[in-house]
Design a protein around this motif. Sequence first.
Motif, short mmCIF file in Angstrom:
data_model
loop_
_atom_site.label_atom_id
_atom_site.label_comp_id
_atom_site.label_asym_id
_atom_site.label_seq_id
_atom_site.Cartn_x
_atom_site.Cartn_y
_atom_site.Cartn_z
N VAL A 70 0.85 -1.19 0.00
CA VAL A 70 0.00 0.00 0.00
C VAL A 70 0.88 1.24 0.00
N ARG A 71 0.56 2.19 -0.88
CA ARG A 71 1.34 3.42 -0.94
C ARG A 71 1.03 4.33 0.24
N ASP A 72 2.09 4.88 0.83
CA ASP A 72 1.95 5.84 1.92
C ASP A 72 1.64 7.21 1.32
N ALA A 73 0.42 7.68 1.53
CA ALA A 73 -0.01 8.95 0.94
C ALA A 73 0.07 10.11 1.92
N ARG A 78 5.57 12.43 -4.77
CA ARG A 78 6.57 11.76 -5.58
C ARG A 78 7.43 10.82 -4.74
N ALA A 79 7.84 11.28 -3.55
CA ALA A 79 8.65 10.43 -2.68
C ALA A 79 7.88 9.18 -2.27
N ASP A 83 9.02 5.27 -3.11
CA ASP A 83 9.15 4.26 -2.05
C ASP A 83 8.23 3.07 -2.32
N TRP A 84 7.05 3.37 -2.80
CA TRP A 84 6.08 2.32 -3.12
C TRP A 84 6.60 1.43 -4.24
N HIS A 85 7.21 2.02 -5.26
CA HIS A 85 7.78 1.23 -6.34
C HIS A 85 8.90 0.33 -5.83
N ILE A 123 9.05 0.03 -12.16
CA ILE A 123 9.30 -0.96 -11.10
C ILE A 123 10.29 -2.01 -11.59
N ALA A 124 10.11 -2.48 -12.82
CA ALA A 124 11.00 -3.49 -13.38
C ALA A 124 12.45 -3.00 -13.43
N ALA A 125 12.63 -1.69 -13.64
CA ALA A 125 13.99 -1.13 -13.71
C ALA A 125 14.70 -1.20 -12.36
N ARG A 126 13.96 -1.46 -11.29
CA ARG A 126 14.56 -1.55 -9.96
C ARG A 126 15.03 -2.95 -9.62
N LEU A 127 14.70 -3.93 -10.46
CA LEU A 127 15.06 -5.32 -10.16
C LEU A 127 16.56 -5.54 -10.29
#
Length: 252
Positions: A70-73, A78-79, A83-85, A123-127
Motif C-alpha cells: 500500500v502506498r503511503d499517501a 513523488r517520494a 518508495d512504493w515502487h 518498477i522493473a527497472a529496480r530489479l
Amino acid sequence: MHELFLIGIGTGNPDHITFQAAEAIRGADLILIPRKGADKADLADLRRQICARVMGEDASDRIAEFDLPVRDASGDYRAGVLDWHDAIAGVWTDTVAAASPAPRKVALLIWGDPSLYDSSLRIAARLSPAPKITVIPGITAIQALCAAHRIPLNEIGAPVVITTGRQIRDHGWPEGADTVVAMLDGGCAFQTLAPEGIRIWWGAYLGMAEEIVLSGQLAEAGPEILTTREEARARHGWLMDIYLMRRSQKRG
C-alpha cells in the motif's frame, strides 16, 4: 528470472488479448498476479480467467499471487510513489525467488498498456539483477473509451493532451489543447473547470460486462457522472474509469 514479460491485456475483456500476448502467457514459467484487497478481488479474478482461457487446465500451476504493498499517501507525493515502487519490486523479487522450480520466464498481466500511465516498467527497472524485459502492447483505456463512444481521439489537425486529474486540478485546462484525456482521476477534477463550451465523454469498467458510458455537455453531464460513479463504486466495491473532454472550436 532471466526474462520478464510485461503483457498488456486491455481493459478487462478477455477478447482484448492479442495473439502475441497469448503466446507470451503460454510461454511463461510463472505468472505473477497482484492481490489489491477484497474490494478489488474482481481484478485478480479476471487475470486468473484470462490465464485459464489462454493456458488451459495447468494455468493455476504457473500462477503465483502476492499482496500489493500500500502506498503511503501521508507525505510528499513523488517520494511516496518512489518508495512504493521500491516495495513492489521487492515483493516481485521475493515471490519469484519462492517459486520452485526457479522460473526463467516470468510474466505480469498489465491493465491497458504497460507504457501508458502504468508503473510496471519503472518498477522493473529496480530489479537486481536486471532481467531482460519484453513489453507486449495492449489495448488502452483511451482506445476503449473512444470505441465505446464511437468518437475519434482528436479533431482534424488538433493536438491532444493526456494527463492526470491531479494536473487538471492544480493547473486547469492544459494550454494549447483542444482535447484532454484524464487518467487516474479519482477526484473528478473536471469539477474544477468552468464548464462552458466543454463536452465530456466518460466511461467506467470499459470492455467489461459492467461497462457504463455517459456523455454530454459538462455542465449537464458532470453531475450525472458523479452520481453514477458513486453508485457503481458502492455496487462493485471498486471503480476504474476514464474521460475525454473537448472544447468547442469556433468555425470561421
